[in-house]
Design an enzyme around this catalytic site. Sequence first.
Site, PDB file in Angstrom:
ATOM      1  N   HIS A   1      -7.505  -5.213  -0.573  1.00  0.00           N
ATOM      2  CA  HIS A   1      -6.286  -4.402  -0.582  1.00  0.00           C
ATOM      3  C   HIS A   1      -5.136  -5.048   0.188  1.00  0.00           C
ATOM      4  O   HIS A   1      -4.056  -4.471   0.249  1.00  0.00           O
ATOM      5  CB  HIS A   1      -6.615  -3.023   0.019  1.00  0.00           C
ATOM      6  CG  HIS A   1      -5.545  -1.999  -0.176  1.00  0.00           C
ATOM      7  ND1 HIS A   1      -5.081  -1.610  -1.423  1.00  0.00           N
ATOM      8  CD2 HIS A   1      -4.823  -1.278   0.728  1.00  0.00           C
ATOM      9  CE1 HIS A   1      -4.143  -0.699  -1.277  1.00  0.00           C
ATOM     10  NE2 HIS A   1      -3.956  -0.482   0.012  1.00  0.00           N
TER      11      HIS A   1
ATOM     12  N   SER B   1       0.829  -1.197   0.000  1.00  0.00           N
ATOM     13  CA  SER B   1       0.000   0.000   0.000  1.00  0.00           C
ATOM     14  C   SER B   1       0.869   1.256   0.000  1.00  0.00           C
ATOM     15  O   SER B   1       1.696   1.433  -0.885  1.00  0.00           O
ATOM     16  CB  SER B   1      -0.967  -0.042   1.192  1.00  0.00           C
ATOM     17  OG  SER B   1      -1.954   0.947   1.085  1.00  0.00           O
TER      18      SER B   1
ATOM     19  N   ASP C   1     -10.004  -4.062  -5.911  1.00  0.00           N
ATOM     20  CA  ASP C   1      -9.381  -3.341  -4.797  1.00  0.00           C
ATOM     21  C   ASP C   1     -10.003  -1.958  -4.690  1.00  0.00           C
ATOM     22  O   ASP C   1      -9.838  -1.125  -5.580  1.00  0.00           O
ATOM     23  CB  ASP C   1      -7.870  -3.247  -5.032  1.00  0.00           C
ATOM     24  CG  ASP C   1      -7.105  -2.643  -3.859  1.00  0.00           C
ATOM     25  OD1 ASP C   1      -7.741  -2.040  -2.973  1.00  0.00           O
ATOM     26  OD2 ASP C   1      -5.874  -2.772  -3.837  1.00  0.00           O
TER      27      ASP C   1
END
Length: 243
Positions: free
Chosen positions: A225, A75, A197
Amino acid sequence: MFAHGFGCDQNMWRYVSPAFEDRFRTVLFDYVGSGGADIDAYVIEKYATLDGYAQDVVDLARALEIKDGIFVGHSVSAMIGLIAARQAPELFSKLVLVAPSPCYIDEADYVGGFNRAQILELLDFLDSNHMGWSQAMAPMIMANPDRPELGEELAGSFCRSDPEIAKRFARTTFLSDNRGDLGAIEAQVLILQCREDLIAPLAVGDYVHAAIPGSELVVMKATGHCPNLSAPEETIAAITAFV
């Protein structure tokens, strides 16, 4: 070196990192304000941009005498790792960007997944109710409704984060625009994109892939995610094929 995403800590890699311990020295750490890191080390001005977090990655890698290492960032850590690799190219020869996003806000022809009003609403919700935000957002981010325990774990991780630092880190993350940090880079780059996502949709993965010459894009079967939690075997296989 495995780096966690917003609201998480190194524990999020527990299903992935052991698979590499027989061939590599593995490094796990917590950013300031996360997990077991020293909260007193937090400096508002330093961490107002992702550059401050990237500097910590550089400092840690140098302290451990890493050369031509492999950085795996989930991320927001995908962009942090990219910035760190530009600051100190000798540290990492390969970057694995797991569910990366250089900018979360739609702008002109760029699709980030959210408009500015949505991001500001999300941040206002977090500011006013950290626990409520965590409980509401975690299942949506995890996106594996058939396995509610995954959403519960992510919510628990969010809730354990220092609330004030989490609020600032969220603003640094979701209001950032790191598209200018893409482009040619010395390190080889693998982009791992989940097929569904909410935080980093397919268009974002395509954008990052197109913006980094020579990068490799793998669209995973995993949804959500956090494939490091929801699909560790697929994540391990993709990283193994790259390294």
